[in-house]
Design a protein around this motif. Structure first.
Motif, PDB file in Angstrom:
ATOM      1  N   MET A   1       0.804  -1.218   0.000  1.00  0.00           N
ATOM      2  CA  MET A   1       0.000   0.000   0.000  1.00  0.00           C
ATOM      3  C   MET A   1       0.842   1.275   0.000  1.00  0.00           C
ATOM      4  O   MET A   1       0.320   2.358  -0.075  1.00  0.00           O
ATOM      5  CB  MET A   1      -0.918   0.020   1.232  1.00  0.00           C
ATOM      6  N   TYR A   2       2.157   1.103   0.146  1.00  0.00           N
ATOM      7  CA  TYR A   2       3.023   2.285   0.209  1.00  0.00           C
ATOM      8  C   TYR A   2       3.757   2.461  -1.117  1.00  0.00           C
ATOM      9  O   TYR A   2       4.595   1.643  -1.493  1.00  0.00           O
ATOM     10  CB  TYR A   2       4.005   2.156   1.374  1.00  0.00           C
ATOM     11  N   LEU A   3       3.424   3.550  -1.822  1.00  0.00           N
ATOM     12  CA  LEU A   3       3.946   3.780  -3.170  1.00  0.00           C
ATOM     13  C   LEU A   3       5.031   4.853  -3.225  1.00  0.00           C
ATOM     14  O   LEU A   3       5.510   5.164  -4.307  1.00  0.00           O
ATOM     15  CB  LEU A   3       2.795   4.199  -4.106  1.00  0.00           C
ATOM     16  N   ASN A   4       5.414   5.413  -2.077  1.00  0.00           N
ATOM     17  CA  ASN A   4       6.355   6.536  -2.091  1.00  0.00           C
ATOM     18  C   ASN A   4       7.250   6.487  -0.851  1.00  0.00           C
ATOM     19  O   ASN A   4       7.151   7.302   0.044  1.00  0.00           O
ATOM     20  CB  ASN A   4       5.571   7.849  -2.145  1.00  0.00           C
ATOM     21  N   CYS A   5       8.158   5.492  -0.834  1.00  0.00           N
ATOM     22  CA  CYS A   5       9.042   5.300   0.316  1.00  0.00           C
ATOM     23  C   CYS A   5      10.455   5.774  -0.002  1.00  0.00           C
ATOM     24  O   CYS A   5      10.970   5.525  -1.089  1.00  0.00           O
ATOM     25  CB  CYS A   5       9.074   3.824   0.722  1.00  0.00           C
ATOM     26  N   HIS A   6      11.086   6.401   0.976  1.00  0.00           N
ATOM     27  CA  HIS A   6      12.434   6.934   0.804  1.00  0.00           C
ATOM     28  C   HIS A   6      13.420   6.204   1.701  1.00  0.00           C
ATOM     29  O   HIS A   6      13.117   5.888   2.851  1.00  0.00           O
ATOM     30  CB  HIS A   6      12.470   8.423   1.162  1.00  0.00           C
ATOM     31  N   SER A   7      14.614   5.970   1.171  1.00  0.00           N
ATOM     32  CA  SER A   7      15.745   5.522   1.998  1.00  0.00           C
ATOM     33  C   SER A   7      16.701   6.694   2.124  1.00  0.00           C
ATOM     34  O   SER A   7      16.449   7.783   1.598  1.00  0.00           O
ATOM     35  CB  SER A   7      16.449   4.338   1.344  1.00  0.00           C
ATOM     36  N   TYR A   8      17.821   6.487   2.796  1.00  0.00           N
ATOM     37  CA  TYR A   8      18.756   7.607   2.907  1.00  0.00           C
ATOM     38  C   TYR A   8      19.540   7.852   1.615  1.00  0.00           C
ATOM     39  O   TYR A   8      20.393   8.735   1.549  1.00  0.00           O
ATOM     40  CB  TYR A   8      19.690   7.489   4.116  1.00  0.00           C
ATOM     41  N   TYR A   9      19.208   7.103   0.549  1.00  0.00           N
ATOM     42  CA  TYR A   9      19.748   7.444  -0.766  1.00  0.00           C
ATOM     43  C   TYR A   9      18.940   8.550  -1.433  1.00  0.00           C
ATOM     44  O   TYR A   9      19.307   9.005  -2.519  1.00  0.00           O
ATOM     45  CB  TYR A   9      19.835   6.202  -1.647  1.00  0.00           C
ATOM     46  N   SER A  10      17.849   8.984  -0.793  1.00  0.00           N
ATOM     47  CA  SER A  10      17.280  10.290  -1.099  1.00  0.00           C
ATOM     48  C   SER A  10      18.204  11.261  -0.370  1.00  0.00           C
ATOM     49  O   SER A  10      17.974  11.634   0.779  1.00  0.00           O
ATOM     50  CB  SER A  10      15.848  10.402  -0.578  1.00  0.00           C
ATOM     51  N   LEU A  11      19.291  11.595  -1.015  1.00  0.00           N
ATOM     52  CA  LEU A  11      20.452  12.177  -0.343  1.00  0.00           C
ATOM     53  C   LEU A  11      20.131  13.485   0.368  1.00  0.00           C
ATOM     54  O   LEU A  11      19.460  14.358  -0.180  1.00  0.00           O
ATOM     55  CB  LEU A  11      21.579  12.383  -1.352  1.00  0.00           C
ATOM     56  N   ARG A  12      20.616  13.560   1.632  1.00  0.00           N
ATOM     57  CA  ARG A  12      20.391  14.716   2.496  1.00  0.00           C
ATOM     58  C   ARG A  12      18.903  14.980   2.700  1.00  0.00           C
ATOM     59  O   ARG A  12      18.475  16.115   2.866  1.00  0.00           O
ATOM     60  CB  ARG A  12      21.096  15.958   1.946  1.00  0.00           C
ATOM     61  N   ILE A 148     -12.722  14.120  -5.927  1.00  0.00           N
ATOM     62  CA  ILE A 148     -13.404  12.995  -5.289  1.00  0.00           C
ATOM     63  C   ILE A 148     -14.195  12.203  -6.321  1.00  0.00           C
ATOM     64  O   ILE A 148     -14.490  11.018  -6.152  1.00  0.00           O
ATOM     65  CB  ILE A 148     -14.321  13.481  -4.150  1.00  0.00           C
ATOM     66  N   THR A 149     -14.487  12.885  -7.461  1.00  0.00           N
ATOM     67  CA  THR A 149     -15.258  12.209  -8.523  1.00  0.00           C
ATOM     68  C   THR A 149     -14.359  11.388  -9.454  1.00  0.00           C
ATOM     69  O   THR A 149     -14.851  10.618 -10.265  1.00  0.00           O
ATOM     70  CB  THR A 149     -16.023  13.247  -9.361  1.00  0.00           C
ATOM     71  N   TYR A 150     -13.030  11.574  -9.331  1.00  0.00           N
ATOM     72  CA  TYR A 150     -12.090  10.831 -10.176  1.00  0.00           C
ATOM     73  C   TYR A 150     -11.775   9.492  -9.507  1.00  0.00           C
ATOM     74  O   TYR A 150     -10.621   9.177  -9.219  1.00  0.00           O
ATOM     75  CB  TYR A 150     -10.800  11.633 -10.354  1.00  0.00           C
ATOM     76  N   LYS A 151     -12.809   8.704  -9.273  1.00  0.00           N
ATOM     77  CA  LYS A 151     -12.644   7.529  -8.423  1.00  0.00           C
ATOM     78  C   LYS A 151     -11.650   6.509  -8.958  1.00  0.00           C
ATOM     79  O   LYS A 151     -10.950   5.855  -8.193  1.00  0.00           O
ATOM     80  CB  LYS A 151     -14.015   6.861  -8.204  1.00  0.00           C
ATOM     81  N   ASP A 152     -11.585   6.350 -10.269  1.00  0.00           N
ATOM     82  CA  ASP A 152     -10.677   5.328 -10.812  1.00  0.00           C
ATOM     83  C   ASP A 152      -9.238   5.826 -10.921  1.00  0.00           C
ATOM     84  O   ASP A 152      -8.351   5.093 -11.315  1.00  0.00           O
ATOM     85  CB  ASP A 152     -11.168   4.856 -12.187  1.00  0.00           C
ATOM     86  N   ARG A 153      -8.999   7.094 -10.552  1.00  0.00           N
ATOM     87  CA  ARG A 153      -7.642   7.665 -10.639  1.00  0.00           C
ATOM     88  C   ARG A 153      -6.983   7.845  -9.274  1.00  0.00           C
ATOM     89  O   ARG A 153      -5.823   8.238  -9.202  1.00  0.00           O
ATOM     90  CB  ARG A 153      -7.684   9.042 -11.329  1.00  0.00           C
ATOM     91  N   LEU A 154      -7.676   7.581  -8.213  1.00  0.00           N
ATOM     92  CA  LEU A 154      -7.152   7.854  -6.875  1.00  0.00           C
ATOM     93  C   LEU A 154      -6.476   6.619  -6.281  1.00  0.00           C
ATOM     94  O   LEU A 154      -7.036   5.522  -6.324  1.00  0.00           O
ATOM     95  CB  LEU A 154      -8.279   8.319  -5.942  1.00  0.00           C
ATOM     96  N   VAL A 155      -5.252   6.816  -5.742  1.00  0.00           N
ATOM     97  CA  VAL A 155      -4.525   5.723  -5.066  1.00  0.00           C
ATOM     98  C   VAL A 155      -3.935   6.261  -3.761  1.00  0.00           C
ATOM     99  O   VAL A 155      -3.778   7.471  -3.579  1.00  0.00           O
ATOM    100  CB  VAL A 155      -3.385   5.152  -5.937  1.00  0.00           C
ATOM    101  N   VAL A 156      -3.615   5.330  -2.874  1.00  0.00           N
ATOM    102  CA  VAL A 156      -2.957   5.712  -1.620  1.00  0.00           C
ATOM    103  C   VAL A 156      -1.510   6.110  -1.914  1.00  0.00           C
ATOM    104  O   VAL A 156      -0.767   5.353  -2.544  1.00  0.00           O
ATOM    105  CB  VAL A 156      -2.960   4.546  -0.613  1.00  0.00           C
ATOM    106  N   GLN A 157      -1.161   7.296  -1.477  1.00  0.00           N
ATOM    107  CA  GLN A 157       0.246   7.725  -1.589  1.00  0.00           C
ATOM    108  C   GLN A 157       0.665   8.342  -0.262  1.00  0.00           C
ATOM    109  O   GLN A 157       0.759   9.559  -0.126  1.00  0.00           O
ATOM    110  CB  GLN A 157       0.456   8.727  -2.727  1.00  0.00           C
ATOM    111  N   GLN A 158       0.893   7.466   0.708  1.00  0.00           N
ATOM    112  CA  GLN A 158       1.359   7.907   2.018  1.00  0.00           C
ATOM    113  C   GLN A 158       2.892   7.865   2.004  1.00  0.00           C
ATOM    114  O   GLN A 158       3.482   6.790   2.013  1.00  0.00           O
ATOM    115  CB  GLN A 158       0.814   6.999   3.115  1.00  0.00           C
ATOM    116  N   PRO A 159       3.567   9.036   1.921  1.00  0.00           N
ATOM    117  CA  PRO A 159       5.030   9.031   1.860  1.00  0.00           C
ATOM    118  C   PRO A 159       5.627   8.458   3.146  1.00  0.00           C
ATOM    119  O   PRO A 159       5.063   8.637   4.234  1.00  0.00           O
ATOM    120  CB  PRO A 159       5.392  10.512   1.704  1.00  0.00           C
TER     121      PRO A 159
END
Length: 984
Positions: A1-12, A148-159
């Protein structure tokens, strides 16, 4: 469910590793997630490699941003999608163009736009692969938005950027460092939101329970993604597979090239050479390394066509195929080199050649490789935050004064005496120490791949303009990418330039072949010079430690130098085996103390392990390990080796096998201690032999063309010592050394007969553009006077003053003080610019100037100021004359007695005893210019400090170790120079 995860290679920006991200996911019951670092794919391969062991399905992508401004997140559907993302990111990194707001169409990539960006840009239409990312905090705005009407375009993006408050604090520090600002002034928009963290899956489902379609869309997106790389032990190499586009043709070509050189390399008896060649070729074909040899041969052939010198070293020098191809100049039959160190059926990683070129030629060779082969990039490496760097960066972030930062950085403090801010620097420094700071370029590695390197990661473009991968050598090897090593060194440039200097300085005396090393090995003059340690300026053998070792062993032949080159390495010396080797060398009866099996394995080195392959032989023949297990030990000695578990298992088997063979535990532990001592330091014998070949070339040139060679040494950055010492050595060898001269000098040093004119480059404050103008104008004829020079060269009074003060106009016979007066009368009132030229000859007024005379002492101090050293003897500058005239030659008559001697400091080396105490080794020059060495043991070192270069009065005991005389210091004191007469 997590589409936007960072490691410390997202430098600084990011705060923990990709492996810690997997651990976090497992703790939160996450079974699939996407690693999307900011403008970086460094961690993707290792994330994919490790994910299976955590029971997690890995997805990878890129968080595309301009600074911290997020544009969109790209997630790869498959391997091709990953390449598309890497291609897109590489294009922007190479051109430094901004990431667009709208993503280009990528057939195998899902694009997710952050909700805030969609609102800001008022986006209306979305393609089938484009989505709107909704985070937990976005749920407050979503119901009041048209989206809210773009139902087929919405996804979970919890950074996901943080695990806890500690990570958030580290993040803020990293952002302040990146923005070069005080933490208190860090702007909110430069930081991530504190809620960018991972929640348990159950909590995430609960947060989105009113929007089940968002969860379903996310799940569908995840299901459509799959990425795989082969990380298994038996994986296929991803290097370029063929040279001629056919493996059979490759083999026939390799065989043909080897046979073509057989008569040249082995003009006499060839049976043994052909047998060894056939054996190697069969193994090379079986292990599919034929193209690897041919590509290296191609690179060498280009270099040879351009007249570039090279040295093929490393374990590759153990190969007769490499010798026949000209990749190396080391005869493996002459030295009985162990091919299995380089290549064997049990080796799990491909072999590698280290090929050295001159530092002047390496860039062109690299450019050739990029032009010659289709899929090439330099190897990347990570520069991490180290203690000193962290303290300096955080000191600035917290606003500490420079003196406090210096004190913390140097460790000169007591914890209980620190103020609050200093304590914060140390405490928070632990949060970021060890994290990657930025990606740099590996010192030598080049990847030549079968496929585009964007299949594996993105590339960036460092200042020299060669594409560089965002992964290091460990990750590259994990996926089957093995580097070619192309290095630059100055020793080869010295040899090449010496030949050029000889060509113009002794045109009738240059009939030798510098590649005829066999002749040099038997040259009496060369070997005599070697045995006496007269090696200053010579490749690898000029350091005090190496001179000492050579003298102690009385090395007077090539094989002895090969051994010495490896014995000097820390692994052998620190284990005590260097001393044991010397003892056995001098006392043949002591050889009997060696274990019979070890003596049988290594008769040439008296039963002492000296080379890397000795470890393989001992493990195999002494302890009965398989060649595969022995190779684990070999890799365990390498800095490239990352896991100690496998190494530990082999250690246990080694000891167990030795017990089964009936060896005494004391013997077993001693042998194992020797093996462990090699860690990261030992040379392969072929590597030492390659070094020795270059050393002999250097020694030959120093023996027969000493002045030309010393000029080449100086022109190529010197070596172990500072330039002043090589200038002194040239003078000792008969040179007449002159300060820079307007008519005789160039940017570099020049020699005319026995006269050496120092280059303008030594004048620290002389601008390069001034030098260029002088040399360009001089092509129209020599300068005849100061007035002639001023008319012809556009130069400021400051720059002209430097030249006058160093004596560059001494050919005029006019004192420099008088010349300075004239220069100021002529130019002191004029502001001249670079592009301002005189149309008419300026009439020079005749001025009466006072009669002035420069003294020798004034000249010496002028040289110290402008050059950094004086061309006269530093002993001439002493405030008080030496109380004695003892020199190095007096050591023999003072053996085991105390002597009082003066010496000019050449170099020092600090060492740490087993008890952690500091001791020093140092080298000095005596009053007649000869070199001697001293040692300060801990008690003496604590009371007697070195206070920079200068002359020291030393009182100590003359001692002899294996015939090498040195001084054990009892006390010493730095002597004062006279006051600078220019300011009296």
């Amino acid at each position: 469910m997590y589409l936007n995860c960072h490691s410390y290679y997202s430098l600084r920006f990011g705060t923990f590793s990709e492996v810690e991200l997997l651990e976090l996911a497992r703790e939160n019951h996450v079974t699939q997630l996407a690693l999307t670092d900011i403008n970086n794919t460094s961690a993707c391969l290792n994330f994919i490699r490790k994910a299976e062991s955590y029971g997690i399905k890995p997805l990878v992508g890129v968080d595309f941003r301009n600074g911290v401004d997020q544009q969109f997140v790209g997630i790869a559907r498959n391997n091709h999608g990953f390449k598309q993302l890497n291609d897109l990111l590489s294009a922007h990194l190479h051109t430094e163009k901004l990431i667009p707001q709208q993503a280009p169409e990528l057939s195998d990539v899902f694009i997710v736009y952050p909700f805030e960006k969609v609102l800001l840009n008022e986006m209306d239409t979305f393609k089938p692969y484009e989505y709107i990312g909704i985070s937990v905090k976005d749920l407050r705005k979503l119901p009041f938005s048209k989206y809210i009407t773009y139902k087929d375009r919405l996804v979970v993006q919890q950074p996901v950027t943080f695990r806890n408050k500690r990570d958030y604090n580290a993040h803020r520090l990293l952002r302040a460092i990146d923005n070069n600002t005080l933490l208190s002034k860090l702007q909110a928009e430069e930081q991530a939101n504190e809620d960018e963290k991972m929640y348990p899956v159950e909590n995430l489902y609960q947060a989105f329970k009113e929007y089940p379609f968002i969860l379903e869309n996310t799940d569908q997106l995840l299901k459509q993604c799959s990425i795989n790389f082969d990380f298994s032990a038996g994986k296929q190499s991803q290097n370029q597979q063929t040279y001629t586009r056919s493996k059979e043709e490759d083999y026939l070509l390799l065989e043909k090239l080897c046979l073509a050189q057989m008569d040249y390399r082995y003009p006499d008896e060839q049976d043994a050479a052909i047998e060894r060649m056939r054996k190697e070729l069969e193994l090379i074909r079986k292990m599919e390394y034929v193209s690897y040899f041919l590509i290296n041969y191609d690179i060498i052939s280009y270099a040879r066509s351009k007249g570039y010198f090279h040295v093929g070293r490393g374990s590759g020098a153990n190969s007769i195929v490499a010798y026949l191809l000209g990749i190396t100049d080391v005869d493996p039959l002459e030295l009985d080199l162990y091919f299995e160190r380089f290549m064997n059926l049990f080796r799990s990683t491909p072999p590698d050649f280290d090929i050295d070129f001159s530092w002047r030629d390496r860039e062109d060779v690299t450019r050739y490789i990029f032009d010659r082969f289709p899929n090439v990039a330099l190897m990347g490496t990570y520069v991490t935050f180290k203690y000193k760097g962290v303290v300096r960066e955080l000191g600035k972030v917290f606003g500490l004064p420079k003196e406090d930062i210096d004190r913390l950085s140097d460790g000169q403090f007591k914890l209980n005496e620190l103020d609050e801010l200093s304590e914060l620097v140390l405490r928070y420094g632990t949060l970021i120490e060890g994290m990657p700071n930025y990606i740099s370029v590996h010192s030598s590695g080049i990847l030549i791949s079968e496929y585009s390197l964007q299949h594996f990661c993105a590339t960036f473009l460092p200042p020299k303009g060669f594409a560089t991968v965002q992964i290091d050598m460990h990750i590259a090897e994990d996926v089957g990418l093995y580097k070619y090593d192309v290095l630059g060194q100055r020793g080869l440039a010295k040899i090449k330039e010496t030949l050029q200097i000889i060509a113009y300085n002794q045109p009738d005396n240059n009939t030798f072949d510098i590649h005829n090393v066999k002749q040099f090995k038997t040259d009496v003059k060369v070997n005599t010079m070697l045995s006496r340690g007269q090696c200053m300026g010579c490749f690898y053998v000029e350091s005090p430690a190496m001179r000492m070792l050579i003298s102690k062993l009385k090395v007077d032949n090539y094989l002895g130098l090969v051994a010495a080159s490896s014995i000097i390495r820390p692994g052998v010396s620190q284990s005590g085996m260097m001393r044991e080797y010397i003892l056995r060398h001098h006392k043949p009866e002591r050889i009997k103390q060696a274990h019979p099996v070890l003596l049988q394995i290594m008769p040439d080195t008296y039963g002492v392990m000296v080379y890397q392959e000795d470890v393989i032989k001992v493990a195999h023949h002494f302890a009965g390990l398989s060649l595969g297990e022995a190779d684990v030990l070999r890799r365990g000695m390498s800095g490239k080796y990352r896991s100690r578990d496998e190494f530990k298992a082999v250690e246990e088997k080694f000891i167990d096998n030795c017990r089964k063979r009936g060896y005494d535990d004391k013997v077993t532990k001693e042998v194992w201690k020797q093996i462990e001592s090699f860690a990261g330091y030992a040379f392969a014998k072929g590597h030492s032999a390659s070094y020795a070949v270059e050393s002999y070339q250097s020694l030959f040139l120093r023996a027969y063309y000493p002045l030309e060679y010393m000029v080449a040494v100086l022109n190529n950055g010197g070596g172990f010592y500072r330039p002043e010492i090589y200038i002194h050595e040239a003078r000792m060898l008969g040179a007449i050394v002159h300060a820079p001269c307007i008519n005789r000098s160039s940017m570099e040093n020049k020699i005319y007969g026995k006269h050496i004119y120092l280059g303008f480059g030594y004048l620290k404050d002389l601008e390069q553009r001034s030098c260029i103008r002088i040399l360009k104008e001089r092509t129209h004829g020599a300068f005849t006077s100061l007035e002639d020079f001023i008319e012809r060269v556009t130069i400021s009074i400051d720059q002209l003053s430097i030249l006058i003060r160093i004596g560059a106009f001494r050919f005029t016979g006019v004192d420099k003080y008088e010349l300075l007066w004239k220069a100021h009368f002529s130019l002191g009132h004029i502001q001249r610019f670079e592009d301002q030229y005189q149309l008419f000859k300026v009439r020079q007024n005749n001025y009466e100037v006072p009669v002035l005379q420069t003294t020798k002492l004034e000249e010496a101090f002028e040289q110290i100021e402008l050059l950094g050293f004086t061309l006269c003897s530093p002993f001439d500058l002493l405030l008080e004359e030496p109380k004695n005239n003892r020199i190095t030659n007096d050591f023999q008559q003072y053996l085991n007695k105390h002597i009082d001697i003066y010496g000019y400091l050449v170099t020092t080396k600090r060492s740490t005893t087993q008890n952690g105490n500091q001791m020093y080794f140092a080298t000095f020059i005596d009053q007649i210019g000869e070199v001697f060495d001293v040692v300060l043991f801990p008690q003496i070192a604590a009371k007697n400090k070195f206070r920079g270069k200068g002359i020291y009065r030393i009182y100590g005991k003359v001692v002899s170790e294996f015939g090498y005389l040195s001084l054990e210091v009892v006390k010493m004191k730095k002597e004062d120079y006279i006051q600078d007469p220019r300011f009296q």
